[in-house]
Design an enzyme around this catalytic site. Structure first.
Site, PDB file in Angstrom:
ATOM      1  N   HIS A   6       0.869  -1.182   0.000  1.00 12.40           N
ATOM      2  CA  HIS A   6       0.000   0.000   0.000  1.00 12.40           C
ATOM      3  C   HIS A   6       0.906   1.232   0.000  1.00 12.40           C
ATOM      4  CE1 HIS A   6      -2.101   3.199   2.432  1.00 12.40           C
ATOM      5  NE2 HIS A   6      -2.999   2.983   1.485  1.00 12.40           N
TER       6      HIS A   6
ATOM      7  N   HIS B 289       1.805  11.252  -1.948  1.00 14.92           N
ATOM      8  CA  HIS B 289       0.577  11.014  -1.217  1.00 14.92           C
ATOM      9  C   HIS B 289      -0.202  12.314  -1.213  1.00 14.92           C
ATOM     10  CE1 HIS B 289      -1.400   9.028   2.515  1.00 14.92           C
ATOM     11  NE2 HIS B 289      -2.148   9.000   1.440  1.00 14.92           N
TER      12      HIS B 289
END
Ligand SMILES: *[C@@H]1O[C@H](CO)[C@@H](O)[C@H](O)[C@H]1NC(C)=O
Ligand SMILES: *[C@@H]1O[C@H](CO)[C@@H](O)[C@H](O)[C@H]1NC(C)=O
Ligand SMILES: *[C@@H]1O[C@H](CO)[C@@H](O)[C@H](O)[C@H]1NC(C)=O
Length: 540
Positions: free
Chosen positions: A72, A118
């Site tokens: 992830h 991110h």
């Protein structure tokens, strides 16, 4: 020879094999079999708990029949909010056998190039091209089986076209691009050896190209096309949890496949078809609630993503439907948004429902990650572990495995913890206790379906670098096919937190019976050079 057949349960071993062991273990300048050499053999790499044969399972079934080692936010070096993005953790993961790499792709600040970062956080970006090149250079170091890149796409159509070109140029003939629009069944790991597979949400504007073309002239650019809000409507709770994630400052995964927050912008323009042609595993965008999301289409297969919380909720009401879905389709589970420290969750909930991609923060540490690493020690560490039959088969009357039903005990695993050694060589001699040798105890237990999950421990042996516990435990298992043996050594301290002395986790269905040398690993999952336990396993 009698020891190997009767105790170790190796029924194929010959007298010559036994002689070979005697010859190779006469390290102590004495000929023949003697106690010291035999003891050394027992604790050696020649006597490990898992078979050394490497990949030994059928690899010709569709990808949906395997648990796949899945990362992830694979580009993050630390926490989810402010750590650097880099290709280094991607390389590390590939070297450990991780087969699914996730990249969040965004326009760079001048909107001319594509960065990996991110979104909505303070993580510093890395260029996409750098990540792709590193994947290309390191994909097959640990395993020949395919690498899947899951893209979380926040791009404009012109940058999607740029990504298509980069991906095509970087991977060339190893890139798997299916001929047809959508796969009817996933290919097998065998047929995809040394291939790279792209998985993301196909730009729907391409699917609806005709419709968009009609709208193109003079339409309101901010008007959404349609079904954005549909996901979660049927089960308000589920929608609540999606929004809940948002509140906790991590909204990336919501725009992954199911939510379409950036869809408005894209949907007004016609996307370059090259981008869509790259996508082999379509991330489905379900319309409606969880029942709709889990609907099985006989003509195509897709990938669905659920957060750990969404899965837990869905499992309460739709356990069998999830299992049915994962027989042909791929389910990816990802950590909930509040895990900003890059911690993980119990992977068993996903596995017992057939989820192939239980996505973990591989840069993290802790017990959940140890269990993940344990699962993927199976099948030669190739990153693909065949799912047990009961998750794939449908009964004669269309019965599906129900993860909520408690099954009868199928097998009991008997574990003896004899002794441990190696700390004296591995650690500074004052590491555990300043003035005396350490006081070790071993925790041993099972991570599995809820009925099988338990932990127990040995006595603490005081002041001993080479503790010999000699204790036996029994673990009744209802689903041995999903059971992992957990082992941890700790050092007891009366006045402070116990010290950590090593851990491992082993797939029970691949455990070799008999007396075995169990190498231990540090918190991060790196193998200690010297520390190992001597244990015995029997199935009754
Ligand atoms: C964005 O990418 C372009 C093209 O590679 C580059 O020239 C530009 O400097 C980048 N902008 C920033 C702010 O990094
Ligand atoms: C990739 O490049 C080749 C030529 O190098 C071209 O024929 C092909 O159409 C390209 N594929 C995509 C998806 O862009
Ligand atoms: C270990 O335990 C078994 C069973 O309790 C016992 O028979 C045996 O003598 C013990 N061995 C040692 C070395 O203490």
């Amino acid at each position: 020879h009698r020891f190997l057949t009767e105790v170790q349960g190796d029924d194929k071993v010959t007298k010559e094999d036994a002689q070979g062991i005697i010859n190779s273990s006469s390290i102590l300048h004495r000929r023949g079999l003697h106690l010291d050499a035999f003891f050394k053999y027992l604790l050696s790499d020649a006597n490990l708990p898992l078979s050394p044969v490497g990949v030994h399972r059928d690899m010709s079934a569709p990808l949906s029949h395997y648990f796949i080692y899945t990362g992830h936010n694979s580009y993050l070096t630390g926490n989810q909010l402010s750590s650097d993005c880099s290709d280094a953790p991607i390389i590390q993961a590939l070297h450990k056998g991780v087969r699914v790499i996730e990249l969040d792709i965004w326009p760079n600040s001048s909107k001319e190039n594509v960065d990996v970062l991110h979104g909505g956080t303070f993580t510093s970006p890395v260029e996409l091209i750098k990540c792709l090149k590193s994947i290309n250079n390191h994909a097959f170091v640990a395993s020949d089986y395919p690498v899947v890149i899951t893209l979380e796409d926040h791009l404009t159509p012109d940058l999607q076209a740029k990504v298509a070109e980069m991906v095509n140029q970087t991977f060339r003939e190893i890139l798997f691009t299916p001929g047809s629009e959508c796969l009817k069944e996933f290919p097998s790991p065998q047929s995809m050896k040394k291939r790279v597979i792209i998985s993301t949400k196909p730009p729907k504007e391409y699917l609806e190209a005709k419709e968009i073309k009609e709208k193109e002239n003079g339409s309101d650019r901010s008007k959404p096309l349609g079904d954005e809000e549909a996901w979660g409507k049927e089960v308000p709770d589920l929608e609540g949890s999606i929004r809940g994630d948002n509140k906790n400052g991590d909204d990336e995964d919501q725009s992954d496949e199911e939510d379409d927050s950036d869809g408005d912008l894209k949907s007004q323009q016609l996307v370059a078809p090259q981008y869509k042609h790259l996508i082999a595993i379509h991330a489905g965008k379900p319309k409606g609630g969880i029942s709709e999301a889990l609907k099985v289409d006989p003509d195509k297969v897709r990938r669905l993503s659920l957060s750990e919380e969404q899965l837990e909720k869905a499992a309460k009401t739709h356990g069998k439907e999830i299992v049915r879905f994962t027989q042909r389709n791929i389910l990816r589970v990802y950590p909930k948004g509040i895990r900003v420290d890059s911690s993980n969750y119990n992977p068993l909930i996903g596995w017992m429902h057939g989820a192939q991609m239980v996505a973990f923060n591989m840069q993290g540490h802790g017990r959940s990650l140890w269990i993940m690493q344990g699962m993927f020690r199976a099948n030669g560490g190739c990153g693909y572990v065949e799912k047990p039959d009961f998750l794939l088969k449908t009964g004669p009357n269309n019965e599906i495995f129900d993860p909520k039903v408690r099954l009868p005990v199928k097998k009991t695993l008997k574990v003896t913890v004899y002794m441990g050694e190696g700390w004296y060589q591995e650690f500074p001699h004052t590491y555990f206790d300043q003035y005396s040798p350490p006081d070790f105890y071993t925790r041993v237990g099972i991570a599995g379906v809820p009925a099988d999950t338990m932990m127990t421990k040995t006595k603490t042996l005081e002041d001993n670098w080479v503790p010999a516990w000699n204790e036996t435990f029994e673990f009744p298992l209802t689903v041995p096919e999903l059971a992992l043996l957990r082992v941890e050594v700790h050092e007891y301290d009366m006045s402070e937190k116990d010290d950590f002395g090593g851990q491992t986790c082993l797939p029970v269905w691949e455990l070799r019976k008999g007396i075995r040398a169990i190498p231990l690993y540090n918190r991060k999952g790196e193998k200690f050079k010297h520390v190992r336990l001597l244990m015995r396993f029997d199935f009754v």
